[in-house]
Structure formats: C-alpha cells, structure tokens
Design an enzyme around this catalytic site. Structure first.
Site, PDB file in Angstrom:
ATOM      1  N   GLN A  37      50.063  65.952  72.089  1.00 51.46           N
ATOM      2  CA  GLN A  37      48.610  66.191  72.149  1.00 51.46           C
ATOM      3  C   GLN A  37      48.146  66.640  70.762  1.00 51.46           C
ATOM      4  OE1 GLN A  37      50.907  68.204  73.295  1.00 51.46           O
ATOM      5  NE2 GLN A  37      50.168  70.187  73.961  1.00 51.46           N
ATOM      6  N   THR A  38      46.948  66.212  70.390  1.00 48.48           N
ATOM      7  CA  THR A  38      46.490  66.502  69.031  1.00 48.48           C
ATOM      8  C   THR A  38      45.378  67.550  69.034  1.00 48.48           C
ATOM      9  OG1 THR A  38      44.810  64.781  69.067  1.00 48.48           O
ATOM     10  CG2 THR A  38      46.994  64.158  68.243  1.00 48.48           C
ATOM     11  N   TYR A  75      34.667  80.294  80.542  1.00 50.54           N
ATOM     12  CA  TYR A  75      34.358  80.142  79.111  1.00 50.54           C
ATOM     13  C   TYR A  75      33.510  78.888  78.882  1.00 50.54           C
ATOM     14  CZ  TYR A  75      35.245  79.857  74.051  1.00 50.54           C
ATOM     15  OH  TYR A  75      35.113  79.795  72.683  1.00 50.54           O
ATOM     16  N   ASP A  76      34.011  77.738  79.373  1.00 54.48           N
ATOM     17  CA  ASP A  76      33.339  76.461  79.089  1.00 54.48           C
ATOM     18  C   ASP A  76      31.918  76.428  79.655  1.00 54.48           C
ATOM     19  OD1 ASP A  76      35.984  76.099  78.459  1.00 54.48           O
ATOM     20  OD2 ASP A  76      36.278  74.273  79.614  1.00 54.48           O
ATOM     21  N   ASP A 119      44.186  71.558  80.136  1.00 55.19           N
ATOM     22  CA  ASP A 119      44.383  71.544  78.685  1.00 55.19           C
ATOM     23  C   ASP A 119      43.992  70.163  78.160  1.00 55.19           C
ATOM     24  OD1 ASP A 119      45.342  72.937  76.351  1.00 55.19           O
ATOM     25  OD2 ASP A 119      46.983  71.495  76.303  1.00 55.19           O
ATOM     26  N   ARG A 157      46.778  81.462  70.851  1.00 55.44           N
ATOM     27  CA  ARG A 157      46.270  80.258  70.193  1.00 55.44           C
ATOM     28  C   ARG A 157      47.400  79.644  69.376  1.00 55.44           C
ATOM     29  NH1 ARG A 157      40.062  81.440  68.374  1.00 55.44           N
ATOM     30  NH2 ARG A 157      40.528  83.639  68.527  1.00 55.44           N
ATOM     31  N   VAL A 158      47.384  78.325  69.287  1.00 56.49           N
ATOM     32  CA  VAL A 158      48.597  77.660  68.820  1.00 56.49           C
ATOM     33  C   VAL A 158      48.968  78.032  67.385  1.00 56.49           C
ATOM     34  CG1 VAL A 158      47.380  75.506  68.215  1.00 56.49           C
ATOM     35  CG2 VAL A 158      49.805  75.456  68.712  1.00 56.49           C
TER      36      VAL A 158
END
Ligand SMILES: NC(=O)c1ccc[n+]([C@@H]2O[C@H](COP(=O)([O-])OP(=O)(O)OC[C@H]3O[C@@H](n4cnc5c(N)ncnc54)[C@H](O)[C@@H]3O)[C@@H](O)[C@H]2O)c1
Length: 307
Positions: free
Chosen positions: A203-204, A139-140, A267, A180-181
C-alpha cells in the site's frame, strides 16, 4: 491558533512568530504538550492558553488557524465521541469567534475526507468514499462536517474561510507513540526493534515534510479572500510502506527486521494528493525530498528515544 501545542501547530507558531505576528496558542494538551512550545514561551509576542475548543472562546484575534484535533488513529479512537465533538463543536465555536471578530479562519482538514478513494490521485472535486459507522468515522466524518460548517458560515454569514486538506505530514515533534507510520518506523529502527508493516507493505502513501506544509498553510491564509478551497496540500511522490521501511533502515543504519501484521479495518490502500490547485493558486510545491526530511526527523527522534 487552536491545537498550537501539537506537532504541526508548534511549527506554525514558530513560523508566525518569526514573521513578527502575535500568537495566541490554545490547546487542551490532549496529544500536544508544553514541551513542543517551550522555546517560544519567553517570547513576549507568544501566549499559551489551556482551553478545550468544544467550549466557546472569547478573545480578540484577526486570524484563526483551527488545528485542534487528535490526528492519529490511536489518539482519535481513544475517546471517539470527544473527537467528533472537537471537530464539530470546535468548528462551531471557532467559526462563531471568527464571525464576532471578523477574522479570517483556516481549517486544518484532512485527506481522510476522501476515505478509501476510487479515484487516484485525489482532486478536490472528488467527494470521497467514507464509511460513516466505522472506527475511523469519528475523525473522517467529524472533519467532513467541519468542512460543511465552514462552507455554510461562508455562504450564510460571508465569513472569510480557507479549507486545507492536509495529506500525511511528518517531521520533528511528531508524537513518538502515535502509531503513525513514519514515527513508528523511526522509533522501531532506533530501538533495534522489528519494523511493523501492515498488510504486505505494497500500500502506498505520500509524505510531506512539515516545513513544506507550513509554507502552504501560511500562503493559503495570506491568499486573497476569493481563495477558500478546499485545497489539497501534500507531497504527491508516492512510496510503498516497504520502500519507506527500507529508507528508514538505511538512514538510521539500523539492523531491525521487518514484521508483517494484518491490515487494520478501513485502512486506505492508496492515497496521493493532486496538488494542481495549490500550485496554480499559491505557486506552492513541496521542496524537501523524503531522504532530507527523514534525516531531519531521525535527528529529532535520536534526541528523545532511548536506544
Ligand atoms: N499530521 C498530519 O499528517 C495531518 C494530516 C491531516 C490533517 N491533519 C490535521 O492537522 C491538525 C494538527 O495535526 P497534528 O499532526 O499536529 O496532530 P497533534 O495531535 O500533534 O495536534 C493536535 C493538537 O490539538 C490539541 N487538541 C486536541 N483536542 C483538542 C481540544 N478539544 N481542544 C483544544 N486542543 C485540542 C492537541 O492537544 C494537540 O496539541 C489536526 O487537526 C489534524 O487533523 C494532520
């Protein structure tokens, strides 16, 4: 529009039709579906075409929004080779179409091009820190290569390009099972299941409501030719995963507990857009607060999740 039957694409189709445009929605229905655009089908200015962007497309258009690509790790890791092909061959095919039709073309790129960043928040000038051989690389790196292609078509063939780096966006019509969160927490809270938190929850992330994102996308496409990006678009207000979980619990009135699991590989610990360029160039800023956006999103999920 490619990927028009997906989460963001369906909102963009709706917006463009409301503005009076004709919309050709091209999608292979890998993660998107007809259900997302069902209310648009009777509109005579809307057309839905099943097509995989890894193959060339011959149509007549005057603007191209290139959104086709699975966006969540569960989906893009399902067939990583196809994910890279979708980004890279898809970009080549759509850029070829833009070249032939002299259309403007906008690429839905991603904050993932910054990888696990050492610079915080991330301005567009930051080149990123991406693992080229990991599970997220399809993906990246696919998205990074697509950006390269866009800029080379611009330099070499004078194409009118727009590259937008989208940060986490949420809202109605997100896929309920894509890991997804925001959708995870809401679905778990509505079902009374424990909310899964990876790592210690410190984590933000920053979350942009879909309406704000679509405002920026249309404004970027309509901006003058000299504005090509890359341009960050997202909401710079940061929340920890724990804060997000507690807000979802409060808004759903759920009694779910929190369950902690190990962090997945690669992540990123922190990600927040520097949106100075978008604000300066487009006069754009997100308007919807997390509470407002979550309330609308929860309203949608209540209609599709059996409790
Ligand atoms: N939602 C976000 O937070 C976010 C963040 C960064 C970037 N983006 C980008 O925005 C775009 C849209 O994301 P989304 O959240 O709506 O995801 P989504 O998965 O809901 O939408 C992607 C759409 O592309 C379609 N598609 C996938 N492969 C295709 C192919 N080979 N040919 C034709 N169609 C194909 C899917 O069926 C789906 O309808 C993606 O390019 C994604 O990378 C999204």
């Amino acid at each position: 529009m490619t990927g028009g039957a997906g989460f963001l694409g369906s909102h963009l189709c709706e917006r463009l039709l409301a503005q009076g445009h004709e919309v050709l929605c091209v999608d292979n229905f890998f993660t998107g579906g007809k259900r997302n655009v069902l209310p648009l089908l009777p509109n005579p200015r809307f057309e839905l075409m099943r097509h995989d962007v890894t193959f060339p497309l011959y149509v007549e258009v005057d603007a191209i929004y290139n959104l086709a690509c699975p966006a969540s790790p569960i989906h893009y890791q399902h067939d990583p080779v196809q994910t890279t092909k979708t980004s890279v061959h898809g970009a080549i095919n759509m850029l070829g179409l833009a070249k032939r039709t002299k259309a403007r073309i906008l690429q839905a790129s991603t904050s993932e091009v910054y990888g696990d960043p050492e610079v915080h928040p991330q301005p567009e000038s930051y080149w990123g820190r991406v693992n080229p051989v990991g599970l997220r690389s399809c993906y990246d790196e696919g998205k990074r290569c697509a950006e390269t292609l866009f800029f080379d078509y611009h330099r070499q063939h004078r194409l009118r390009i727009k590259v937008m780096r989208i940060f986490n966006t949420y809202g109605p019509r997100m896929h309920p099972n894509d890991g997804r969160v925001v959708s995870n927490f809401i679905v778990q809270a509505l079902r009374g299941e424990p909310l899964t938190i990876y790592g210690d929850g410190s984590q933000t992330r920053s979350f942009c409501y879909v309406d704000d994102l679509i405002d920026a996308m249309v404004a970027l496409m309509d901006s003058e030719d000299a504005v090509i990006g890359p341009m960050n678009v997202g909401n710079p207000t940061e929340f920890t995963m724990l804060e997000l979980a507690r807000t979802v619990l409060a808004l759903t009135g759920s009694r779910s507990t929190l369950e902690f699991r190990p962090l997945p590989s690669d992540d990123p610990k922190q990600r927040r857009p520097d949106i100075a360029l978008a604000t300066e160039t487009l006069g754009w800023q997100p308007q919807v607060t997390l509470e407002e956006g979550l309330a609308k999103t929860i309203g949608y999920f209540r209609t599709i999740v059996s409790q």
